[in-house]
Design a protein around this motif. Structure first.
Motif: not given
Length: 768
Positions: A421-423, A425, A450, A452, A454
């Motif tokens: 996953g990446y997020k 923000s 933000s 995200s 996953d």
């Protein structure tokens, strides 16, 4: 047998064999005898006792009177003693030992004298403290100390008089705050109150604009000759004070100096109102944001609170590594003839590095026999739009495989699980709202955006995609209290593929199948947080409280009904996909009571409820509650209990059924030192989860008042923690006491062997 042999060997170890020649091991205070105790205030007696009560090495729960029956640290010190400075034995000795507390270090004669001084400071003059050394009958190299404290009559203030100064304004300020004075007629003479009164007067004067006023201008004159145990006190407010100390100050201008760490060699400048900004070629922050850090206008009366607020606002820009503030008197030939002194507020700030990154690698092992590595990478860009904004990118990846002889899938091969996953923000140190809504906050505020994504693969079950976008506002109303409002949080989850095994599991449970359906989850969330655990005070009782309320889909459903959708309520869609509707509330309360020094009684109460309605009969699987594991009920495995008395059978995948709509949990834990960085804990846990509706696929899972107490799982246990402050590694062993799903009679009802039922949990950090 080996364990028993080690235990007997440790018990046989001496606690004095390696003491330095001629030294005596101090084993605590035998007693403190008090003479004339009826003349002494309880608080004074307690303070004097604290001066004398020195805890021995390996004391029992921090007591000054009793040693632990198992002084592991002393045993290690004597048993593994070595003069070598390297090697395994030296490392074990240095890591696990506790240095003995020697009688010469305690120095009872010096402590007795210190206690006499303490009595004088508390208004008890001519008090006497004596001591006796009581040697151990079996080992003369051990000794306790018995003290005798003789109190005289206390001295009180017969009169308190503030002498006038040569400045009427100063006299008026002090006179108007006399009711707040720490010195009152009839009170016990107390040095601490004298110092507190000095600090109060200085604070009052500086809050009134007298920047240069300090405690050196205050002197006390005490006369004890008028009558026995009576003191007449005079307070002089301008003892050798110069003209500058007795004149108020105003802030005429502000000078900002910004550099990249090499100093201002070639300086450019900018200005905004009464503020001048000096910088090196490139101005890294927009002037309007620097102006927002200054909470006063030209000519404002000096107040420490304004300076403190300015410093705090500068730090909230997340831009500067160091900041120094100070004042200087403006060169003005008319200063001496003016009623006030004009000051220049100087701010020197050094930019922080614009980029920061952290990389964390970890290995995990779960109680479902899955193990594997994990990695977490975070990169931050500070001040990315010259307004203190922080842009952050985060990557998470874990990879797990099944260990042991059990395999998933018909082919018998190893099917691996992973999560990636990446997020992204963006945080700004202000509330980014329409111009007509601009509340002014003295405490920190943050706007956060933000996004995200996953991707999750569960071996032999499914591949799941989840994406979330969020906008939130956080603001503090005090140092301990904060509020977070999330007006928009939109998640979407989609099962990209499933296995035959997964399909067969959810086919037997329609509720579980519905909770995994592809759906949007539009939420509005409010969260309140109270935490005085890190507020810098010395309170023995500290609390943490988090209250969160979320509403999903209701407002969207109303808007669709108002603006012309042809679908009926309960069948409405967002982008042709169903969206979930529910209300969810959780409360997490924790209390930390310090019994003595490192001995802490920690407790937690947790409650949660989620109710699905409208488009949904069941809440999304990710929003439901589960219980058990290293940070919950430690006598049971994660997702190993509930809902209610429901027993899912022996199917190894049955844990997927063990979620609920209601959760109640209580934990209590006594934390205490063992030796050095090695800590211990005794704990007890209780709780369960329940469904809100009666489900035929999970019988006995619904919450009912009739069988509530029988449905609460309980356990007790003990833990060992290696606490390095920045990192805590712990091992907890939980003993299940009551299993709601067990058919065995009696309250203690785990089936199988005692050791086979133990829960072993290796984790990082404290459970709460």
């Amino acid at each position: 047998m080996p364990t028993l042999a080690i235990a007997l060997l440790l018990v046989a170890c001496s606690t004095t064999s390696k003491l330095p020649e001629g030294e005596i091991l101090y084993t605590g205070v035998k007693r403190i005898d008090v003479i004339n105790a009826d003349t002494v205030d309880a608080s004074v007696q307690e303070n004097v006792a604290l001066t004398l009560e020195v805890a021995p090495n390996s004391s029992f729960l921090g007591s000054a009177y009793h040693m632990s029956p198992f002084p592991f640290g002393l045993w290690i010190y004597n048993w593994l003693y070595t003069t070598k400075e390297k090697g395994l034995r030296h490392w074990l000795w240095n890591s696990l030992k506790s240095d003995p507390t020697l009688l010469s270090q305690v120095n009872p004669e010096l402590r007795a004298h210190a206690a006499e001084i303490k009595m004088e400071e508390e208004g008890y003059f001519d008090g006497v403290v004596t001591y006796d050394t009581i040697f151990d009958a079996k080992n003369p190299r051990k000794a306790k100390i018995a003290y005798t404290v003789r109190y005289p009559q206390k001295s009180t203030l017969s009169q308190v008089r503030f002498l006038p100064t040569r400045v009427a304004a100063v006299d008026s300020i002090i006179e108007h705050t006399r009711q707040e004075s720490f010195l009152k007629k009839g009170d016990r003479f107390n040095v601490a109150n004298l110092e507190a009164e000095k600090a109060r007067i200085v604070s009052v004067m500086r809050d009134s604009g007298y920047f240069f006023y300090n405690a050196d201008a205050i002197r006390y004159f005490a006369d004890s000759t008028i009558s026995s145990n009576k003191i007449s006190l005079r307070v002089m407010l301008n003892y050798e004070a110069d003209e500058k100390q007795l004149k108020p100050c105003t802030i005429d201008s502000v000078q900002y100096s910004l550099d990249w760490g090499a100093g201002l060699k070639k300086s450019d400048h900018d200005s905004l109102g009464f503020m001048r900004i000096d910088y090196n070629q490139v101005l890294g922050v927009k002037p309007k944001y620097l102006r927002e850090t200054i909470p006063f206008d030209k000519g404002a009366l000096y107040k420490p609170s304004l300076v403190s607020l300015a410093t705090t606002k500068i730090s909230r820009l997340n831009t500067f590594k160091y900041t120094q503030t100070g004042f200087s008197i403006l060169n003005d030939s008319t200063q001496a003839r003016r009623d006030t002194t004009s000051l220049l507020f100087k701010v020197n700030s050094t930019y922080n590095y614009p980029w920061q990154g952290t990389l964390e690698a970890r290995a995990i092992y779960k109680d479902n026999n899955q193990a594997g590595p994990g990695i977490n990478f975070i990169a931050q860009k500070r001040n990315c739009f010259k307004g203190g904004e922080v842009f952050q990118g985060e990557l998470n990846a874990t990879y797990e495989w099944m260990t042991g002889n059990r395999r998933i899938g018909s082919s018998g091969g190893i099917f691996n699980s992973y999560e990636f996953g990446y997020k992204l923000s963006l945080s700004a140190p202000r509330l980014q709202l329409p111009r007509f809504i601009r509340p002014d906050f003295e405490n920190p505020v943050t706007t956060r955006y933000s996004l995200s994504t996953d991707i999750m693969r569960r071996a032999g079950f499914f591949n799941l995609l989840k994406a979330t976008g969020e906008l939130s506002y956080t603001f503090y109303t005090s140092k301990s209290s904060s509020h977070t409002i999330t007006p928009l949080k939109l998640s979407y989850s989609k099962l990209m593929s499933t296995s035959e095994k997964f399909d067969s599991v959810v086919a037997e449970n329609p509720v579980l199948k519905q909770s995994f359906a592809n759906q949007f989850v539009p939420q509005i969330v409010y969260s309140y947080l109270y935490d005085n655990n890190s507020s810098g005070n010395n309170r023995s009782n500290k609390q943490f409280l988090q209250l969160t309320v979320a509403e999903a889909g209701g407002i969207l459903d109303v808007l669709m009904g108002e603006f012309g959708t042809h679908r009926k309520q309960g069948d409405r869609r967002l982008l042709e996909q169903r969206f979930s509707q529910f209300i969810k509330a959780t409360i997490d309360f924790r209390n930390y009571y310090t019994i003595k020094e490192d001995v802490v009684l920690a407790s937690r109460l947790y409650g949660g409820i989620i109710y699905a309605y409208g488009n949904s009969d069941v809440a999304p699987y990710s929003e439901q509650f589960y219980i058990g594991g290293a940070n919950s009920l430690r006598g049971f495995s994660i997702r190993g209990i509930g809902p209610g008395r429901y027993y899912p059978g022996d199917n190894r995948y049955s844990y997927m059924d063990q979620t609920g709509d209601i959760k109640l949990e209580a934990n209590v834990e006594l934390r205490f030192p063992i030796s050095g960085d090695l800590k211990g804990a005794l704990f007890a846990d209780a709780g369960n989860i329940w469904t809100m509706r009666n489900e035929s696929s999970r019988p006995d899972g619904q919450l009912t008042s009739k069988s509530f107490f029988k449905q609460v799982a309980t356990d007790v246990g003990l833990g060992i923690r290696y606490d390095l402050s920045m990192l805590v590694v712990r091992m907890d062993i939980g003993i299940p006491i009551h299993d709601p799903a067990s058919t065995k009679d009696g309250y203690y009802n785990p089936t199988g062997s005692f050791f086979g039922n133990l829960g072993y949990h290796l984790a990082v950090g404290y459970p709460f």
